[in-house]
Write a protein that holds these residues in place. Structure first.
Motif, PDB file in Angstrom:
ATOM      1  N   LYS A  44     -53.522  68.215  61.209  1.00 18.42           N
ATOM      2  CA  LYS A  44     -53.580  69.675  61.015  1.00 18.42           C
ATOM      3  C   LYS A  44     -52.719  70.486  61.992  1.00 18.42           C
ATOM      4  O   LYS A  44     -53.039  71.649  62.296  1.00 18.42           O
ATOM      5  CB  LYS A  44     -55.017  70.171  61.089  1.00 18.42           C
ATOM      6  CG  LYS A  44     -55.913  69.601  59.990  1.00 18.42           C
ATOM      7  CD  LYS A  44     -57.027  70.597  59.722  1.00 18.42           C
ATOM      8  CE  LYS A  44     -57.872  70.223  58.541  1.00 18.42           C
ATOM      9  NZ  LYS A  44     -59.106  69.598  58.841  1.00 18.42           N
ATOM     10  N   ALA A  45     -51.631  69.885  62.489  1.00 17.13           N
ATOM     11  CA  ALA A  45     -50.741  70.659  63.367  1.00 17.13           C
ATOM     12  C   ALA A  45     -49.947  71.663  62.525  1.00 17.13           C
ATOM     13  O   ALA A  45     -49.791  71.501  61.309  1.00 17.13           O
ATOM     14  CB  ALA A  45     -49.780  69.714  64.080  1.00 17.13           C
ATOM     15  N   ARG A  46     -49.430  72.695  63.196  1.00 19.25           N
ATOM     16  CA  ARG A  46     -48.448  73.593  62.564  1.00 19.25           C
ATOM     17  C   ARG A  46     -47.090  73.191  63.122  1.00 19.25           C
ATOM     18  O   ARG A  46     -46.928  73.119  64.342  1.00 19.25           O
ATOM     19  CB  ARG A  46     -48.722  75.057  62.939  1.00 19.25           C
ATOM     20  CG  ARG A  46     -49.895  75.668  62.212  1.00 19.25           C
ATOM     21  CD  ARG A  46     -50.046  77.142  62.542  1.00 19.25           C
ATOM     22  NE  ARG A  46     -50.329  77.385  63.946  1.00 19.25           N
ATOM     23  CZ  ARG A  46     -49.540  78.075  64.775  1.00 19.25           C
ATOM     24  NH1 ARG A  46     -48.391  78.587  64.349  1.00 19.25           N
ATOM     25  NH2 ARG A  46     -49.877  78.263  66.047  1.00 19.25           N
ATOM     26  N   LEU A  47     -46.131  72.906  62.243  1.00 14.94           N
ATOM     27  CA  LEU A  47     -44.848  72.406  62.723  1.00 14.94           C
ATOM     28  C   LEU A  47     -43.753  73.454  62.586  1.00 14.94           C
ATOM     29  O   LEU A  47     -43.664  74.152  61.564  1.00 14.94           O
ATOM     30  CB  LEU A  47     -44.431  71.155  61.935  1.00 14.94           C
ATOM     31  CG  LEU A  47     -45.429  69.991  61.914  1.00 14.94           C
ATOM     32  CD1 LEU A  47     -44.839  68.804  61.138  1.00 14.94           C
ATOM     33  CD2 LEU A  47     -45.790  69.557  63.331  1.00 14.94           C
ATOM     34  N   SER A  48     -42.934  73.557  63.615  1.00 12.92           N
ATOM     35  CA  SER A  48     -41.753  74.401  63.539  1.00 12.92           C
ATOM     36  C   SER A  48     -40.565  73.479  63.782  1.00 12.92           C
ATOM     37  O   SER A  48     -40.422  72.910  64.870  1.00 12.92           O
ATOM     38  CB  SER A  48     -41.839  75.485  64.614  1.00 12.92           C
ATOM     39  OG  SER A  48     -40.738  76.342  64.487  1.00 12.92           O
ATOM     40  N   ILE A  49     -39.754  73.297  62.756  1.00 12.16           N
ATOM     41  CA  ILE A  49     -38.737  72.240  62.784  1.00 12.16           C
ATOM     42  C   ILE A  49     -37.340  72.833  62.904  1.00 12.16           C
ATOM     43  O   ILE A  49     -36.996  73.790  62.191  1.00 12.16           O
ATOM     44  CB  ILE A  49     -38.818  71.371  61.498  1.00 12.16           C
ATOM     45  CG1 ILE A  49     -40.248  70.826  61.332  1.00 12.16           C
ATOM     46  CG2 ILE A  49     -37.798  70.246  61.533  1.00 12.16           C
ATOM     47  CD1 ILE A  49     -40.481  70.016  60.077  1.00 12.16           C
ATOM     48  N   TYR A  50     -36.538  72.241  63.784  1.00 13.28           N
ATOM     49  CA  TYR A  50     -35.132  72.644  63.884  1.00 13.28           C
ATOM     50  C   TYR A  50     -34.244  71.405  63.903  1.00 13.28           C
ATOM     51  O   TYR A  50     -34.457  70.485  64.704  1.00 13.28           O
ATOM     52  CB  TYR A  50     -34.879  73.453  65.169  1.00 13.28           C
ATOM     53  CG  TYR A  50     -33.407  73.547  65.497  1.00 13.28           C
ATOM     54  CD1 TYR A  50     -32.532  74.235  64.645  1.00 13.28           C
ATOM     55  CD2 TYR A  50     -32.869  72.923  66.619  1.00 13.28           C
ATOM     56  CE1 TYR A  50     -31.164  74.292  64.919  1.00 13.28           C
ATOM     57  CE2 TYR A  50     -31.512  72.980  66.894  1.00 13.28           C
ATOM     58  CZ  TYR A  50     -30.668  73.664  66.042  1.00 13.28           C
ATOM     59  OH  TYR A  50     -29.313  73.701  66.308  1.00 13.28           O
ATOM     60  N   ASP A  51     -33.288  71.373  62.995  1.00 12.95           N
ATOM     61  CA  ASP A  51     -32.243  70.340  63.037  1.00 12.95           C
ATOM     62  C   ASP A  51     -30.935  71.038  62.714  1.00 12.95           C
ATOM     63  O   ASP A  51     -30.864  71.803  61.744  1.00 12.95           O
ATOM     64  CB  ASP A  51     -32.523  69.235  62.007  1.00 12.95           C
ATOM     65  CG  ASP A  51     -31.513  68.102  62.123  1.00 12.95           C
ATOM     66  OD1 ASP A  51     -31.895  67.012  62.579  1.00 12.95           O
ATOM     67  OD2 ASP A  51     -30.327  68.307  61.783  1.00 12.95           O
ATOM     68  N   PRO A  52     -29.892  70.786  63.506  1.00 14.72           N
ATOM     69  CA  PRO A  52     -28.640  71.521  63.280  1.00 14.72           C
ATOM     70  C   PRO A  52     -27.982  71.241  61.931  1.00 14.72           C
ATOM     71  O   PRO A  52     -27.118  72.007  61.503  1.00 14.72           O
ATOM     72  CB  PRO A  52     -27.730  71.061  64.435  1.00 14.72           C
ATOM     73  CG  PRO A  52     -28.405  69.923  65.098  1.00 14.72           C
ATOM     74  CD  PRO A  52     -29.854  69.958  64.711  1.00 14.72           C
ATOM     75  N   GLN A  53     -28.365  70.171  61.247  1.00 23.43           N
ATOM     76  CA  GLN A  53     -27.666  69.837  59.989  1.00 23.43           C
ATOM     77  C   GLN A  53     -28.574  69.706  58.775  1.00 23.43           C
ATOM     78  O   GLN A  53     -28.092  69.408  57.683  1.00 23.43           O
ATOM     79  CB  GLN A  53     -26.891  68.519  60.158  1.00 23.43           C
ATOM     80  CG  GLN A  53     -25.614  68.641  60.959  1.00 23.43           C
ATOM     81  CD  GLN A  53     -24.576  69.533  60.288  1.00 23.43           C
ATOM     82  OE1 GLN A  53     -24.560  69.698  59.079  1.00 23.43           O
ATOM     83  NE2 GLN A  53     -23.722  70.141  61.091  1.00 23.43           N
ATOM     84  N   VAL A  54     -29.863  69.900  58.940  1.00 20.54           N
ATOM     85  CA  VAL A  54     -30.743  69.665  57.784  1.00 20.54           C
ATOM     86  C   VAL A  54     -31.352  70.984  57.306  1.00 20.54           C
ATOM     87  O   VAL A  54     -31.865  71.762  58.115  1.00 20.54           O
ATOM     88  CB  VAL A  54     -31.860  68.652  58.128  1.00 20.54           C
ATOM     89  CG1 VAL A  54     -32.668  68.318  56.887  1.00 20.54           C
ATOM     90  CG2 VAL A  54     -31.272  67.386  58.729  1.00 20.54           C
ATOM     91  N   THR A  55     -31.307  71.210  55.999  1.00 23.79           N
ATOM     92  CA  THR A  55     -31.787  72.481  55.450  1.00 23.79           C
ATOM     93  C   THR A  55     -33.305  72.467  55.255  1.00 23.79           C
ATOM     94  O   THR A  55     -33.927  71.397  55.166  1.00 23.79           O
ATOM     95  CB  THR A  55     -31.168  72.758  54.071  1.00 23.79           C
ATOM     96  OG1 THR A  55     -31.585  71.699  53.193  1.00 23.79           O
ATOM     97  CG2 THR A  55     -29.652  72.820  54.140  1.00 23.79           C
ATOM     98  N   GLU A  56     -33.854  73.665  55.140  1.00 21.15           N
ATOM     99  CA  GLU A  56     -35.290  73.810  54.901  1.00 21.15           C
ATOM    100  C   GLU A  56     -35.692  73.124  53.597  1.00 21.15           C
ATOM    101  O   GLU A  56     -36.695  72.418  53.530  1.00 21.15           O
ATOM    102  CB  GLU A  56     -35.622  75.303  54.837  1.00 21.15           C
ATOM    103  CG  GLU A  56     -37.063  75.549  54.462  1.00 21.15           C
ATOM    104  CD  GLU A  56     -37.535  76.948  54.773  1.00 21.15           C
ATOM    105  OE1 GLU A  56     -36.678  77.806  54.999  1.00 21.15           O
ATOM    106  OE2 GLU A  56     -38.747  77.159  54.769  1.00 21.15           O
ATOM    107  N   ASP A  57     -34.866  73.316  52.578  1.00 19.35           N
ATOM    108  CA  ASP A  57     -35.166  72.737  51.280  1.00 19.35           C
ATOM    109  C   ASP A  57     -35.292  71.206  51.396  1.00 19.35           C
ATOM    110  O   ASP A  57     -36.225  70.601  50.870  1.00 19.35           O
ATOM    111  CB  ASP A  57     -34.041  73.125  50.305  1.00 19.35           C
ATOM    112  CG  ASP A  57     -34.303  72.575  48.932  1.00 19.35           C
ATOM    113  OD1 ASP A  57     -35.396  72.849  48.413  1.00 19.35           O
ATOM    114  OD2 ASP A  57     -33.436  71.852  48.394  1.00 19.35           O
ATOM    115  N   GLN A  58     -34.356  70.600  52.110  1.00 17.62           N
ATOM    116  CA  GLN A  58     -34.370  69.148  52.273  1.00 17.62           C
ATOM    117  C   GLN A  58     -35.632  68.695  53.007  1.00 17.62           C
ATOM    118  O   GLN A  58     -36.285  67.730  52.616  1.00 17.62           O
ATOM    119  CB  GLN A  58     -33.114  68.710  53.043  1.00 17.62           C
ATOM    120  CG  GLN A  58     -32.956  67.204  53.163  1.00 17.62           C
ATOM    121  CD  GLN A  58     -32.816  66.530  51.818  1.00 17.62           C
ATOM    122  OE1 GLN A  58     -31.997  66.935  50.993  1.00 17.62           O
ATOM    123  NE2 GLN A  58     -33.640  65.526  51.549  1.00 17.62           N
TER     124      GLN A  58
END
Ligand code: NAI
Length: 480
Positions: free
Chosen positions: A357-371
């Motif tokens: 049940k964590a809330r995740l905030s994701i950042y990757d310089p090359q990967v889109t939200e949709d992916q």
């Protein structure tokens, strides 16, 4: 002029053909695909895959001797050499489900080649396939050949994503397997001549068909095994106070072992390792070799163990609950310098944290939200089908937000998990990150890229795979 057509404009077909076109200006290369968006992207300024150096190669040849098209049949009809680089997913249903390769796309490509061909052709397996696939493909082609001579070659691809162009420019070796008949040897020579434009002769190995097919599976199994071996050691290092970096350095200085591919991490990913080992396991089982199958299965088991061990460590350290806590995920691609997320360990780690049940905030310089949303909602193995045949994600995971900045991702977070070794994560302003996080602030480094001492000085509680444990973590054992 020799004409080459490559069926499948993916991570392998696109870059390999672009390099062949660059190095062989007198050869016309057409890369074809059933996916219209993919071909449109290859013909645009925004190529469908990110690979350092790829843009320049494509720009130099596109429209001259390199073409991207959806007119599959026309280009196959015209070609002398047809490469097949289509998807070979793991079967999800029926005989061999969960292990065997699904050759649906390969078979349909072979049938199409047989249907449209009016002249002799060399058909080259570029996709990774089970041993003896060439024999099956040969049967499909010759049974439907109408007197046309097809020669099948196996030319497995060893490029690594992230360094694909470098690998293609200077491959350790090119492997060509063919029939040991006069026509087979002639076909091997024709393909060898293509590579000889830029690859030294002694680096072009020729073998029989089965050896070439098996060598590809074996090479990936050996590589994955190295990672699982060092990852297994990382668990023991944590338990004993040894440091996995020191251990792998000491081990790697043995010239029989060598220093490469010995970094402990949260686990291996990518489209090939797991799939190829499962495939190898299935082939062993089919050939009555259960002990050999069991041996290779362990490589995957340790990889799965390493991912769940990481999740357990995160949850256990944070008072055994991450419910409603913001956790920043830095990096989602399966390794740096690629936007590819296929089988990335980030998927299992994120799913594990979401399960708690964590809330995740994701950042990757090359990967889109949709992916990312697709990856977190897709069933196992679904990713390995042509894009237009993949299920669209019906829902998004609400506890996940995707942002375009590491500082945004970590703001107000309780913990940071580094899951891809992007260079930019090494030089972040961790003091600023610490100041903006909840306390106690945790960093879980799944790639061993941060300076543990420096971060501890700032005030973080730090976990780095296979490194001596923080006193805090020692008191919070991660029992599965
Ligand atoms: P991919 O999914 O990026 O590309 C495959 C392409 O084939 C897709 O664009 C799909 O639309 C197309 N396709 C499927 N059926 C088709 C048909 N009948 N006609 C025309 N196009 C068709 O896959 P990727 O990564 O390029 O892999 C291809 C093969 O190469 C697989 O067997 C893989 O295991 C192998 N391989 C992949 C490596 C990698 O690093 N990704 C490295 C070495 C081998």
């Amino acid at each position: 002029m020799v004409k080459i057509c490559c069926i499948g404009a993916g991570y392998v077909g696109g870059p390999t053909m672009a390099v062949i076109a660059l190095k062989c200006p007198k050869i016309e290369v057409a890369v074809v695909d059933i996916s219209v968006p993919r071909i449109n992207a290859w013909n645009s300024d925004q190529l469908p895959i990110y690979e350092p150096g790829l843009d320049e190669v494509v720009k130099q040849c596109r429209g001259k001797n390199l073409f991207f098209s959806t007119d599959v049949e026309k280009h196959v009809f015209e070609a002398d050499i047809v490469f097949v680089s289509v998807n070979t997913p793991t079967k999800t249903r029926g005989l061999g489900a969960g292990k065997a390769a699904d050759l649906t796309y390969w078979e349909s490509a072979a049938r199409m080649i047989a249907d449209v061909s009016k002249s002799d052709k060399i058909v080259v397996e570029k996709s990774t396939v089970p041993v003896k696939t060439a024999e099956a493909i040969e049967k499909i082609l010759t049974h439907n050949s109408k007197g046309i001579n097809f020669q099948i070659l196996s030319n497995p691809e060893f490029l690594a994503e992230g360094t694909a162009i470098k690998d293609l420019f200077k491959p350790d070796r090119v492997l060509i397997g063919g029939r040991e008949t006069p026509d087979g040897l002639k076909a091997v020579k024709a393909l060898k001549d293509v590579y000889a434009h830029w690859v030294p002769e002694e680096n072009i190995l020729t073998t029989n068909l089965w050896s070439a097919e098996l060598s590809k599976l074996a090479a990936n199994a050996f590589l994955a095994q190295r990672i699982s071996s060092v990852n297994a050691m990382s668990a023991l290092c944590e338990a004993t106070g040894a440091d996995v970096s020191q251990v792998s350095y000491a081990v790697g200085t043995d010239s029989r072992i060598g220093p490469k591919f010995l970094n402990a991490s949260v686990g291996f990913g990518g489209s090939c390792f797991q799939k190829d080992i499962l495939n190898l396991v299935y082939i062993c089982e089919c050939n009555g070799l259960p002990e050999v199958a069991e041996y290779w299965k362990q490589v995957i088991k340790i990889n799965d163990y390493q991912k769940s061990r990481f999740v357990n460590r995160v949850v256990a350290s944070m008072f055994n609950t991450v419910a409603n806590k913001k956790v920043a995920i830095l990096g989602f691609a399966f390794k740096k310098d690629t936007g590819d997320t296929r089988e990335t360990p980030a998927i299992d780690v994120c799913k594990g944290l979401l399960g708690d049940k964590a809330r995740l905030s994701i950042y990757d310089p090359q990967v889109t939200e949709d992916q990312i949303q697709r990856d977190l909602t897709m069933n196992k193995f679904d990713w390995d089908h042509p894009l237009h045949l993949q299920p669209m994600s019906p829902t998004t995971v609400k506890q996940v937000s995707v942002v375009w900045d590491a500082y945004e991702a970590t703001k107000d977070a309780h913990a940071v998990c580094i899951l891809t070794e992007w260079d930019e994560f090494k030089t972040l302003d961790y003091q600023k990150i610490y100041d903006n996080m909840q306390k106690p602030a945790f960093v879980f480094d799944g790639r061993n890229i941060i300076n543990v001492d420096k971060l501890r000085e700032i005030g973080f509680i730090v976990y780095s795979i296979g490194k001596p444990l923080d006193a805090w973590l020692k008191d919070m054992p991660a029992v599965a």
